[in-house]
Design a protein around this motif. Structure first.
Motif, short mmCIF file in Angstrom:
data_model
loop_
_atom_site.label_atom_id
_atom_site.label_comp_id
_atom_site.label_asym_id
_atom_site.label_seq_id
_atom_site.Cartn_x
_atom_site.Cartn_y
_atom_site.Cartn_z
N GLY A 163 -19.10 13.50 1.15
CA GLY A 163 -18.28 14.00 0.04
C GLY A 163 -16.79 13.89 0.34
N GLN A 164 -16.40 14.24 1.56
CA GLN A 164 -14.99 14.15 1.94
C GLN A 164 -14.53 12.69 1.97
N ALA A 165 -15.36 11.83 2.55
CA ALA A 165 -14.99 10.41 2.64
C ALA A 165 -14.92 9.77 1.26
N LEU A 166 -15.88 10.08 0.40
CA LEU A 166 -15.87 9.50 -0.94
C LEU A 166 -14.73 10.06 -1.78
N ARG A 167 -14.39 11.33 -1.59
CA ARG A 167 -13.24 11.91 -2.30
C ARG A 167 -11.95 11.20 -1.87
N ALA A 168 -11.78 10.99 -0.58
CA ALA A 168 -10.59 10.29 -0.08
C ALA A 168 -10.56 8.85 -0.60
N TRP A 169 -11.71 8.20 -0.62
CA TRP A 169 -11.80 6.82 -1.11
C TRP A 169 -11.42 6.75 -2.59
N ARG A 170 -11.89 7.72 -3.37
CA ARG A 170 -11.52 7.76 -4.79
C ARG A 170 -10.00 7.81 -4.94
N SER A 171 -9.36 8.67 -4.17
CA SER A 171 -7.90 8.79 -4.25
C SER A 171 -7.22 7.49 -3.85
N LEU A 172 -7.72 6.85 -2.80
CA LEU A 172 -7.14 5.59 -2.36
C LEU A 172 -7.31 4.49 -3.41
N CYS A 173 -8.45 4.48 -4.08
CA CYS A 173 -8.68 3.49 -5.13
C CYS A 173 -7.70 3.69 -6.29
N TYR A 174 -7.53 4.93 -6.72
CA TYR A 174 -6.60 5.18 -7.82
C TYR A 174 -5.16 4.91 -7.40
N ALA A 175 -4.82 5.23 -6.15
CA ALA A 175 -3.47 4.94 -5.67
C ALA A 175 -3.23 3.43 -5.71
N LYS A 176 -4.22 2.65 -5.28
CA LYS A 176 -4.08 1.19 -5.29
C LYS A 176 -3.96 0.68 -6.72
N CYS A 177 -4.76 1.20 -7.62
CA CYS A 177 -4.71 0.80 -9.02
C CYS A 177 -3.30 1.02 -9.58
N HIS A 178 -2.75 2.19 -9.35
CA HIS A 178 -1.43 2.51 -9.90
C HIS A 178 -0.31 1.77 -9.16
N GLU A 179 -0.53 1.45 -7.90
CA GLU A 179 0.42 0.61 -7.17
C GLU A 179 0.48 -0.78 -7.81
N VAL A 180 -0.67 -1.33 -8.13
CA VAL A 180 -0.74 -2.64 -8.77
C VAL A 180 -0.08 -2.58 -10.15
N LEU A 181 -0.40 -1.55 -10.93
CA LEU A 181 0.20 -1.42 -12.26
C LEU A 181 1.73 -1.33 -12.17
N ALA A 182 2.23 -0.58 -11.21
CA ALA A 182 3.68 -0.45 -11.04
C ALA A 182 4.31 -1.79 -10.67
N ALA A 183 3.64 -2.54 -9.80
CA ALA A 183 4.17 -3.84 -9.39
C ALA A 183 4.19 -4.82 -10.56
N VAL A 184 3.17 -4.76 -11.41
CA VAL A 184 3.13 -5.62 -12.60
C VAL A 184 4.25 -5.23 -13.54
N LYS A 185 4.39 -3.94 -13.78
CA LYS A 185 5.43 -3.45 -14.70
C LYS A 185 6.82 -3.83 -14.20
N ALA A 186 7.01 -3.81 -12.89
CA ALA A 186 8.31 -4.15 -12.30
C ALA A 186 8.54 -5.66 -12.24
#
Length: 164
Positions: A113-136
């Motif tokens: 549960g802890q590992a999957l929770r951390a992974w979920r956060s990392l996935c969303y962080a990566k998604c929004h990092e990509v979106l920000a790079a595209v927008k920029a």
């Protein structure tokens, strides 16, 4: 019912409204089309055909999708990606998996549960990092498949390594 790879569409316009790998939800019956994994990964490039029994490529001249649609499309893909990851470990969804993160009764479930929770956060962080790079303008907009290929890996042993 077994899992299917399919897209849903707006019956009036033929516009695709989602892509899924799951047992079809009852609300999708009548407005879904089974597709290949390749079409699923690039579903935003397609529309339902006139007969509504297949998909066809959108014309290249199609206007760019609004940012809110792109964000929703990427987030839906990430949601499906992390749910699929959680299901690989025997959980119904990522939400079920992370509910074990603070439950110490069974250490294996808590660690997963802890590992999957951390992974979920990392996935969303990566998604929004990509979106920000595209927008920029720092990078081209990836396809859904390309975005998912950039997602971090789950930091857990493979599910088959756990004894039943």
């Amino acid at each position: 019912m077994e899992n299917l790879t399919y897209v849903t569409y707006d019956p009036a316009t033929g516009a695709l409204t989602g892509a899924y790998i799951q047992a079809p939800h009852e609300s999708h019956i009548g407005c879904m089309i089974e597709v290949t994994p390749e079409v699923h990964a690039e579903w935003v490039k397609y529309r339902a055909n006139e007969a509504r029994d297949g998909v066809e490529l959108l014309l290249a001249e199609s206007p760019a999708l609004p940012e809110a649609v792109i964000v929703a499309m990427y987030e839906q893909a990430v949601d499906q990606h992390i749910d699929t990851g959680a299901r690989a470990y025997g959980y119904m969804s990522i939400l079920t998996a992370i509910s074990y993160a603070e439950e110490p009764a069974v250490q294996r479930f808590q660690l997963e549960g802890q590992a999957l929770r951390a992974w979920r956060s990392l996935c969303y962080a990566k998604c929004h990092e990509v979106l920000a790079a595209v927008k920029a303008g720092a990078r081209a907009q990836p396809t859904v498949g390309q975005l998912l290929a950039e997602m971090p890996l789950i930091d857990l042993p493979p599910p088959e390594s756990f004894a039943a």
